[in-house]
Motif scaffolding. Structure first.
Motif, PDB file in Angstrom:
ATOM      1  N   LYS A   1       0.827  -1.205   0.000  1.00 53.59           N
ATOM      2  CA  LYS A   1       0.000   0.000   0.000  1.00 53.59           C
ATOM      3  C   LYS A   1       0.863   1.258   0.000  1.00 53.59           C
ATOM      4  O   LYS A   1       0.557   2.229  -0.693  1.00 53.59           O
ATOM      5  CB  LYS A   1      -0.936   0.007   1.207  1.00 53.59           C
ATOM      6  N   LYS A   2       1.953   1.247   0.771  1.00 50.89           N
ATOM      7  CA  LYS A   2       2.846   2.411   0.805  1.00 50.89           C
ATOM      8  C   LYS A   2       3.492   2.645  -0.550  1.00 50.89           C
ATOM      9  O   LYS A   2       3.625   3.781  -0.999  1.00 50.89           O
ATOM     10  CB  LYS A   2       3.938   2.213   1.867  1.00 50.89           C
ATOM     11  N   ILE A   3       3.903   1.562  -1.197  1.00 56.33           N
ATOM     12  CA  ILE A   3       4.544   1.682  -2.506  1.00 56.33           C
ATOM     13  C   ILE A   3       3.548   2.235  -3.529  1.00 56.33           C
ATOM     14  O   ILE A   3       3.873   3.137  -4.304  1.00 56.33           O
ATOM     15  CB  ILE A   3       5.120   0.328  -2.963  1.00 56.33           C
ATOM     16  N   LYS A   4       2.325   1.713  -3.533  1.00 62.97           N
ATOM     17  CA  LYS A   4       1.313   2.215  -4.462  1.00 62.97           C
ATOM     18  C   LYS A   4       1.016   3.686  -4.208  1.00 62.97           C
ATOM     19  O   LYS A   4       0.874   4.475  -5.143  1.00 62.97           O
ATOM     20  CB  LYS A   4       0.026   1.401  -4.336  1.00 62.97           C
ATOM     21  N   LYS A   5       0.936   4.050  -2.939  1.00 59.78           N
ATOM     22  CA  LYS A   5       0.658   5.438  -2.585  1.00 59.78           C
ATOM     23  C   LYS A   5       1.811   6.347  -3.009  1.00 59.78           C
ATOM     24  O   LYS A   5       1.602   7.449  -3.512  1.00 59.78           O
ATOM     25  CB  LYS A   5       0.430   5.544  -1.074  1.00 59.78           C
ATOM     26  N   ALA A   6       3.034   5.885  -2.833  1.00 58.13           N
ATOM     27  CA  ALA A   6       4.199   6.686  -3.195  1.00 58.13           C
ATOM     28  C   ALA A   6       4.343   6.832  -4.709  1.00 58.13           C
ATOM     29  O   ALA A   6       4.851   7.843  -5.183  1.00 58.13           O
ATOM     30  CB  ALA A   6       5.466   6.061  -2.603  1.00 58.13           C
ATOM     31  N   LEU A   7       3.901   5.855  -5.480  1.00 55.33           N
ATOM     32  CA  LEU A   7       4.038   5.900  -6.935  1.00 55.33           C
ATOM     33  C   LEU A   7       2.881   6.613  -7.630  1.00 55.33           C
ATOM     34  O   LEU A   7       2.978   6.930  -8.809  1.00 55.33           O
ATOM     35  CB  LEU A   7       4.169   4.492  -7.496  1.00 55.33           C
ATOM     36  N   PHE A   8       1.810   6.890  -6.915  1.00 55.59           N
ATOM     37  CA  PHE A   8       0.650   7.509  -7.543  1.00 55.59           C
ATOM     38  C   PHE A   8       0.967   8.905  -8.063  1.00 55.59           C
ATOM     39  O   PHE A   8       0.675   9.232  -9.206  1.00 55.59           O
ATOM     40  CB  PHE A   8      -0.529   7.564  -6.570  1.00 55.59           C
ATOM     41  N   TYR A   9       1.559   9.756  -7.242  1.00 62.05           N
ATOM     42  CA  TYR A   9       1.808  11.146  -7.634  1.00 62.05           C
ATOM     43  C   TYR A   9       2.764  11.242  -8.829  1.00 62.05           C
ATOM     44  O   TYR A   9       2.445  11.923  -9.809  1.00 62.05           O
ATOM     45  CB  TYR A   9       2.319  11.962  -6.455  1.00 62.05           C
ATOM     46  N   PRO A  10       3.925  10.582  -8.808  1.00 60.18           N
ATOM     47  CA  PRO A  10       4.800  10.670  -9.981  1.00 60.18           C
ATOM     48  C   PRO A  10       4.140  10.129 -11.255  1.00 60.18           C
ATOM     49  O   PRO A  10       4.334  10.685 -12.338  1.00 60.18           O
ATOM     50  CB  PRO A  10       6.022   9.829  -9.614  1.00 60.18           C
ATOM     51  N   THR A  11       3.351   9.092 -11.130  1.00 59.85           N
ATOM     52  CA  THR A  11       2.661   8.545 -12.295  1.00 59.85           C
ATOM     53  C   THR A  11       1.645   9.544 -12.836  1.00 59.85           C
ATOM     54  O   THR A  11       1.549   9.747 -14.056  1.00 59.85           O
ATOM     55  CB  THR A  11       1.960   7.220 -11.928  1.00 59.85           C
ATOM     56  N   ALA A  12       0.905  10.180 -11.936  1.00 67.15           N
ATOM     57  CA  ALA A  12      -0.080  11.175 -12.368  1.00 67.15           C
ATOM     58  C   ALA A  12       0.603  12.354 -13.051  1.00 67.15           C
ATOM     59  O   ALA A  12       0.125  12.848 -14.080  1.00 67.15           O
ATOM     60  CB  ALA A  12      -0.900  11.643 -11.175  1.00 67.15           C
ATOM     61  N   VAL A  13       1.712  12.804 -12.504  1.00 68.38           N
ATOM     62  CA  VAL A  13       2.445  13.925 -13.114  1.00 68.38           C
ATOM     63  C   VAL A  13       2.949  13.539 -14.497  1.00 68.38           C
ATOM     64  O   VAL A  13       2.858  14.326 -15.450  1.00 68.38           O
ATOM     65  CB  VAL A  13       3.614  14.369 -12.202  1.00 68.38           C
ATOM     66  N   LEU A  14       3.469  12.350 -14.639  1.00 64.15           N
ATOM     67  CA  LEU A  14       3.964  11.884 -15.935  1.00 64.15           C
ATOM     68  C   LEU A  14       2.841  11.799 -16.964  1.00 64.15           C
ATOM     69  O   LEU A  14       3.008  12.219 -18.116  1.00 64.15           O
ATOM     70  CB  LEU A  14       4.650  10.525 -15.776  1.00 64.15           C
TER      71      LEU A  14
END
Length: 135
Positions: A65-78
Motif C-alpha cells: 500500500k505504501k509503494i502504491k501510494k508513493a508511486l501515484f503522484y509521480p505517475t499522475a504527473v507523468l
C-alpha cells in the motif's frame, strides 16, 4: 470467502491435515504458506507459526500500500505531462511558429534551430489530416 472456509473445514473434518486442505486452494495459499503450515504441524508449533505468517502478511500488504501510494503522484504527473505535450504538438506549436515567422523573428535570415526541432516533433506536420487546415 465463506465457500473457501467451508471447504477447508470439510477437508479437515474428513481427516486431512491442515496443510493438505490449504494446498487444494493454490489461488489463496501459495506453496510457501502450505509448507510452513506443514512444518508447524509436524513441529507442534502451529499456533506460533500461524501468528508469524499473519504478521508477515500484514507487513507485506502495508508495504504494498505504501509503494502504491508513493508511486501515484509521480505517475499522475507523468501522465499529465504526456497529455499536455501531445496537445501542444497537435495544436499549438505550428501555429506559434507561424506567428513567429509572420512577425519576422529570425536570426541571420534563418529560423531558429528550435523551430526545426519542434516542426519535426509536430504530429500534424507529417500527418496533415490530424489538423483541420487551421494553419
Amino acid at each position: 470467502m465463506q465457500k473457501l472456509v467451508l471447504a477447508i473445514k470439510g477437508d479437515i473434518e474428513t481427516g486431512n491435515a491442515l496443510n493438505q486442505a490449504l494446498g487444494k486452494h493454490p489461488l489463496y495459499f501459495d506453496d510457501l504458506y502450505v509448507n510452513l503450515v506443514e512444518a508447524g504441524e509436524q513441529a507442534g508449533a502451529l499456533e506460533n507459526l500461524l501468528d508469524k505468517i499473519a504478521t508477515y502478511k500484514e507487513k507485506t500488504e502495508a508495504l504494498k500500500k505504501k509503494i502504491k501510494k508513493a508511486l501515484f503522484y509521480p505517475t499522475a504527473v507523468l501522465v499529465v505531462a504526456v497529455i499536455v505535450t501531445l496537445i501542444l504538438l497537435l495544436f499549438d506549436f505550428r501555429c506559434m511558429l507561424g506567428q513567429r515567422q509572420l512577425h519576422g523573428v529570425v536570426h541571420g535570415g534563418r529560423d531558429h534551430d528550435e523551430d526545426d526541432i519542434i516542426l519535426n516533433l509536430d504530429l500534424t506536420y507529417y500527418h496533415p489530416w490530424l489538423s483541420e487546415q487551421r494553419y
